[in-house]
Write a protein that holds these residues in place. Sequence first.
Motif, mmCIF file in Angstrom:
data_model
loop_
_atom_site.group_PDB
_atom_site.id
_atom_site.type_symbol
_atom_site.label_atom_id
_atom_site.label_comp_id
_atom_site.label_asym_id
_atom_site.label_seq_id
_atom_site.Cartn_x
_atom_site.Cartn_y
_atom_site.Cartn_z
ATOM 1 N N GLY A 139 -19.665 38.837 9.717
ATOM 2 C CA GLY A 139 -21.497 39.140 8.127
ATOM 3 C C GLY A 139 -20.743 40.041 7.239
ATOM 4 N N GLU A 140 -20.791 39.735 6.270
ATOM 5 C CA GLU A 140 -21.394 40.504 5.123
ATOM 6 C C GLU A 140 -22.580 41.421 4.923
ATOM 7 N N VAL A 141 -23.000 42.337 5.374
ATOM 8 C CA VAL A 141 -23.927 43.380 4.907
ATOM 9 C C VAL A 141 -24.062 44.239 4.106
ATOM 10 N N ARG A 142 -25.655 44.587 3.392
ATOM 11 C CA ARG A 142 -25.391 45.512 3.254
ATOM 12 C C ARG A 142 -25.850 47.021 3.547
ATOM 13 N N LYS A 143 -26.005 46.642 4.170
ATOM 14 C CA LYS A 143 -26.500 48.274 5.288
ATOM 15 C C LYS A 143 -26.264 48.547 6.619
ATOM 16 N N PRO A 144 -25.409 49.661 7.207
ATOM 17 C CA PRO A 144 -25.550 51.163 6.175
ATOM 18 C C PRO A 144 -24.699 51.276 5.785
ATOM 19 N N GLU A 145 -23.817 50.193 4.939
ATOM 20 C CA GLU A 145 -22.914 50.194 3.753
ATOM 21 C C GLU A 145 -22.486 48.877 3.568
ATOM 22 N N LEU A 196 -26.325 38.618 25.022
ATOM 23 C CA LEU A 196 -26.735 37.186 24.729
ATOM 24 C C LEU A 196 -27.725 36.691 25.811
ATOM 25 N N ALA A 197 -28.879 37.264 26.414
ATOM 26 C CA ALA A 197 -29.329 36.949 27.037
ATOM 27 C C ALA A 197 -30.209 37.360 25.801
ATOM 28 N N ASP A 198 -30.658 37.617 24.524
ATOM 29 C CA ASP A 198 -32.505 38.002 24.163
ATOM 30 C C ASP A 198 -31.738 38.534 22.342
ATOM 31 N N GLY A 199 -30.195 38.232 22.105
ATOM 32 C CA GLY A 199 -30.284 38.565 20.915
ATOM 33 C C GLY A 199 -30.192 39.962 20.157
ATOM 34 N N GLU A 200 -30.208 40.978 20.998
ATOM 35 C CA GLU A 200 -30.761 42.476 20.866
ATOM 36 C C GLU A 200 -28.788 42.966 20.120
ATOM 37 N N LEU A 201 -29.483 43.656 19.044
ATOM 38 C CA LEU A 201 -28.146 44.065 18.410
ATOM 39 C C LEU A 201 -27.960 44.946 19.081
ATOM 40 N N VAL A 202 -26.340 44.921 19.618
ATOM 41 C CA VAL A 202 -25.772 46.063 20.689
ATOM 42 C C VAL A 202 -24.793 47.445 19.850
ATOM 43 N N TRP A 203 -24.085 47.124 19.071
ATOM 44 C CA TRP A 203 -23.839 47.360 18.103
ATOM 45 C C TRP A 203 -22.940 46.148 16.601
ATOM 46 N N LYS A 204 -23.008 47.096 15.355
ATOM 47 C CA LYS A 204 -22.249 46.746 14.374
ATOM 48 C C LYS A 204 -20.609 47.711 13.957
ATOM 49 N N THR A 205 -19.723 47.022 13.940
ATOM 50 C CA THR A 205 -19.161 47.897 12.638
ATOM 51 C C THR A 205 -18.387 47.279 11.225
ATOM 52 N N ARG A 206 -18.424 48.258 10.557
ATOM 53 C CA ARG A 206 -17.765 48.255 9.462
ATOM 54 C C ARG A 206 -16.555 48.058 9.531
#
Length: 229
Positions: free
Chosen positions: A86-92, A102-112
Motif C-alpha cells: 500500500g502507499e502510505v505517508r509515514k514514516p516516508e 495472521l492471528a491478531d493483525g498486528e504489524l510485524v514490519w513495513k518496508t518502503r
Amino acid sequence: MSLQSNLRRFPSLVSLTLLWIVGCSVFAAEPSWPSWRGPQRDGISTETGLLTSWPADGPKLLWQVDELGGGFSSISIAGGRIFTMGEVRKPEQGAYLIALNLADGELVWKTRVGQGRPNTTPTVDGNRVYSLDRGGHLVCASTSTGEILWEKDYAVDFGGKMMSGWGYSESPLIDGDHLICTPGSESAAIAALDKVTGEVVWQTSVSDLGNRGQDGAGYSSVVVSNAGG
C-alpha cells in the motif's frame, strides 16, 4: 473475476478484516496462499470443511486493521503472516511492502519499496517475499524482518516500459529456482532471474506485434501451463 480485478473498482485499500467462521478450516494450522490467485494461480482453494450457510448472527469479527494505504494489492498468506502492499505517508511517503501477524493483525514490519499506489500482490517463497511497485522497482525482502535482499529496476536494468500510465501490475512468479517477470522491453519482454540473488538467468525478446495495442508490458501476471503437449 479475480480479487485483484475487483479491487481495481475501488480507489484504495484502507482496511483488512478477518472473520471467524465456525467450523471453517480456511485459517487452520499453517494456511498458505503465497501468491496472487493462490498456490497454482488458478483461484482454487483446496480447503475443506467450509460452512454451507452463515450463523444467524453472522461470522464473528476477530480483528480489523486500518491505514494500510492506497493501492490495488490483494493479500498473500504464508508462515503465519499476511503480506500486502500500500502507499502510505509515514514514516516516508511511498509504496510499502507490509507484513501482518495472521492471528491478531498486528504489524510485524513495513518496508518502503518504491513510489505510487502499488498494483502488485506480493509473492512469498520460503523466507523471501517479492514485490513490485508501479514504476517497475522489483524487490526481494526477508519475510522475517522486511530487510531488502536484492532489487532490480525494470527501466534501468532491462529498458522496460509499460503500455500505459497505470504502471506495472504483475505479481512476480516463482518457478523452481527462478523468478519470472515481464519488464516489457524489446530485448526483455519476459525475464527469468535467480530468485536468491536476482541475477539474470535469461531474457527473451519479442518481435514486432503490429499496430494492435501499445508496446510494453501489460497487466497480466505470468502463469505456468501445459497446452497442446
